[in-house]
Design a protein around this motif. Structure first.
Motif, mmCIF file in Angstrom:
data_model
loop_
_atom_site.group_PDB
_atom_site.id
_atom_site.type_symbol
_atom_site.label_atom_id
_atom_site.label_comp_id
_atom_site.label_asym_id
_atom_site.label_seq_id
_atom_site.Cartn_x
_atom_site.Cartn_y
_atom_site.Cartn_z
ATOM 1 N N GLY A 12 0.706 -1.610 -0.080
ATOM 2 C CA GLY A 12 -0.566 -0.043 0.524
ATOM 3 C C GLY A 12 1.274 1.021 0.006
ATOM 4 N N ILE A 13 1.789 1.362 0.711
ATOM 5 C CA ILE A 13 2.894 2.431 0.910
ATOM 6 C C ILE A 13 3.963 2.580 -0.670
ATOM 7 C CG2 ILE A 13 4.803 3.359 2.319
ATOM 8 C CD1 ILE A 13 3.846 2.653 4.552
ATOM 9 N N LEU A 14 3.541 1.666 -1.271
ATOM 10 C CA LEU A 14 4.680 1.487 -2.234
ATOM 11 C C LEU A 14 3.628 2.082 -3.643
ATOM 12 C CD1 LEU A 14 7.393 0.485 -4.308
ATOM 13 C CD2 LEU A 14 6.148 -1.497 -4.205
ATOM 14 N N ARG A 15 2.401 1.399 -3.213
ATOM 15 C CA ARG A 15 1.605 2.444 -4.220
ATOM 16 C C ARG A 15 1.486 3.708 -4.314
ATOM 17 N NH1 ARG A 15 -1.896 -2.406 -2.443
ATOM 18 N NH2 ARG A 15 -1.446 -3.955 -4.132
ATOM 19 N N LEU A 16 1.606 3.870 -2.838
ATOM 20 C CA LEU A 16 1.251 5.592 -2.480
ATOM 21 C C LEU A 16 2.391 6.251 -3.506
ATOM 22 C CD1 LEU A 16 -0.884 5.749 0.539
ATOM 23 C CD2 LEU A 16 -1.501 6.509 -2.145
ATOM 24 N N ILE A 17 4.168 5.820 -2.634
ATOM 25 C CA ILE A 17 5.261 6.526 -3.013
ATOM 26 C C ILE A 17 4.868 6.005 -4.785
ATOM 27 C CG2 ILE A 17 7.454 5.708 -3.745
ATOM 28 C CD1 ILE A 17 7.254 4.328 -0.763
ATOM 29 N N ALA A 18 5.252 6.026 -5.489
ATOM 30 C CA ALA A 18 4.308 5.621 -7.149
ATOM 31 C C ALA A 18 3.713 6.544 -7.321
ATOM 32 C CB ALA A 18 4.716 3.749 -7.689
ATOM 33 N N GLN A 19 2.709 7.416 -6.820
ATOM 34 C CA GLN A 19 2.131 8.223 -6.827
ATOM 35 C C GLN A 19 2.177 10.190 -6.454
ATOM 36 O OE1 GLN A 19 -2.690 7.289 -5.832
ATOM 37 N NE2 GLN A 19 -2.168 4.856 -6.494
ATOM 38 N N GLY A 20 3.562 9.149 -5.988
ATOM 39 C CA GLY A 20 4.236 10.620 -5.523
ATOM 40 C C GLY A 20 3.678 11.320 -4.357
ATOM 41 N N PHE A 21 3.086 10.559 -3.740
ATOM 42 C CA PHE A 21 3.327 11.065 -2.472
ATOM 43 C C PHE A 21 4.000 10.596 -1.601
ATOM 44 C CE2 PHE A 21 -1.008 9.467 -3.612
ATOM 45 C CZ PHE A 21 -1.969 10.426 -3.261
ATOM 46 N N SER A 22 4.111 12.231 -0.542
ATOM 47 C CA SER A 22 5.524 12.470 0.558
ATOM 48 C C SER A 22 4.967 11.520 1.494
ATOM 49 C CB SER A 22 5.821 13.516 1.126
ATOM 50 O OG SER A 22 4.317 14.543 1.126
ATOM 51 N N ASN A 23 5.720 11.056 2.626
ATOM 52 C CA ASN A 23 5.708 10.408 3.692
ATOM 53 C C ASN A 23 4.983 10.868 4.267
ATOM 54 O OD1 ASN A 23 7.544 8.993 3.485
ATOM 55 N ND2 ASN A 23 9.476 9.752 4.370
ATOM 56 N N PRO A 24 4.414 12.302 5.046
ATOM 57 C CA PRO A 24 3.864 12.972 5.346
ATOM 58 C C PRO A 24 1.568 12.327 5.318
ATOM 59 C CG PRO A 24 5.346 14.578 5.639
ATOM 60 C CD PRO A 24 5.527 13.591 4.496
ATOM 61 N N GLU A 25 2.252 12.906 3.581
ATOM 62 C CA GLU A 25 0.365 12.483 2.562
ATOM 63 C C GLU A 25 0.471 11.605 3.587
ATOM 64 O OE1 GLU A 25 0.683 15.695 -0.665
ATOM 65 O OE2 GLU A 25 2.003 13.489 -0.897
ATOM 66 N N ILE A 26 1.704 10.200 2.779
ATOM 67 C CA ILE A 26 1.064 8.663 3.350
ATOM 68 C C ILE A 26 1.428 8.299 4.556
ATOM 69 C CG2 ILE A 26 2.323 6.461 3.292
ATOM 70 C CD1 ILE A 26 3.761 8.044 1.070
ATOM 71 N N ALA A 27 1.952 8.792 5.381
ATOM 72 C CA ALA A 27 1.055 8.747 6.924
ATOM 73 C C ALA A 27 -0.468 9.323 7.488
ATOM 74 C CB ALA A 27 1.420 9.645 7.773
ATOM 75 N N GLN A 28 -0.725 10.389 6.266
ATOM 76 C CA GLN A 28 -2.037 10.416 6.770
ATOM 77 C C GLN A 28 -2.800 9.546 5.737
ATOM 78 O OE1 GLN A 28 -3.337 15.113 5.301
ATOM 79 N NE2 GLN A 28 -4.539 14.598 6.316
ATOM 80 N N LYS A 29 -2.845 9.241 4.911
ATOM 81 C CA LYS A 29 -3.693 8.490 4.155
ATOM 82 C C LYS A 29 -3.728 7.347 5.070
ATOM 83 C CE LYS A 29 -3.334 10.255 -0.613
ATOM 84 N NZ LYS A 29 -4.718 10.025 -0.539
ATOM 85 N N ARG A 30 -2.455 6.594 5.791
ATOM 86 C CA ARG A 30 -1.909 4.860 5.590
ATOM 87 C C ARG A 30 -2.584 5.343 7.298
ATOM 88 N NH1 ARG A 30 -2.207 1.202 2.172
ATOM 89 N NH2 ARG A 30 -1.464 0.416 3.383
ATOM 90 N N SER A 31 -3.322 6.327 8.099
ATOM 91 C CA SER A 31 -3.585 6.377 9.322
ATOM 92 C C SER A 31 -2.075 6.070 10.165
ATOM 93 C CB SER A 31 -4.998 5.830 10.013
ATOM 94 O OG SER A 31 -5.806 6.717 9.330
ATOM 95 N N LEU A 32 -1.020 7.131 9.945
ATOM 96 C CA LEU A 32 0.054 5.866 10.439
ATOM 97 C C LEU A 32 1.210 7.169 11.073
ATOM 98 C CD1 LEU A 32 1.369 3.574 7.949
ATOM 99 C CD2 LEU A 32 0.961 3.239 10.503
ATOM 100 N N ALA A 33 2.172 7.163 11.619
ATOM 101 C CA ALA A 33 3.022 8.531 12.054
ATOM 102 C C ALA A 33 3.948 8.087 11.149
ATOM 103 C CB ALA A 33 3.942 7.902 13.594
#
Length: 66
Positions: A12-33
């Motif tokens: 899931g995180i890899l898919r978001l990386i490939a879409q160009g999301f930053s770590n803070p954006e990924i954290a928000q989308k995945r409800s993670l720190a």
């Protein structure tokens, strides 16, 4: 070839990386720190044998993970 298989969270995180999301954006989308996302990103890179987001996305596409 993967060193180890990616788990569902890593994929899931890899898919978001490939879409160009930053770590803070990924954290928000995945409800993670953000620190947790950084931990996962580091492990994704190790498993894919890459050193950055561009390489990770390219390798994942080549391996048909995306």
């Amino acid at each position: 070839m993967l060193i180890e298989p990616l788990n569902e969270q890593e994929l899931g995180i890899l898919r978001l990386i490939a879409q160009g999301f930053s770590n803070p954006e990924i954290a928000q989308k995945r409800s993670l720190a953000v620190s947790t996302v950084r931990w996962y990103v580091k492990h994704i890179y190790r498993k894919l044998g890459v050193h950055n987001r561009t390489q990770a996305a390219a390798q994942a596409r080549e391996m048909r993970l995306l």
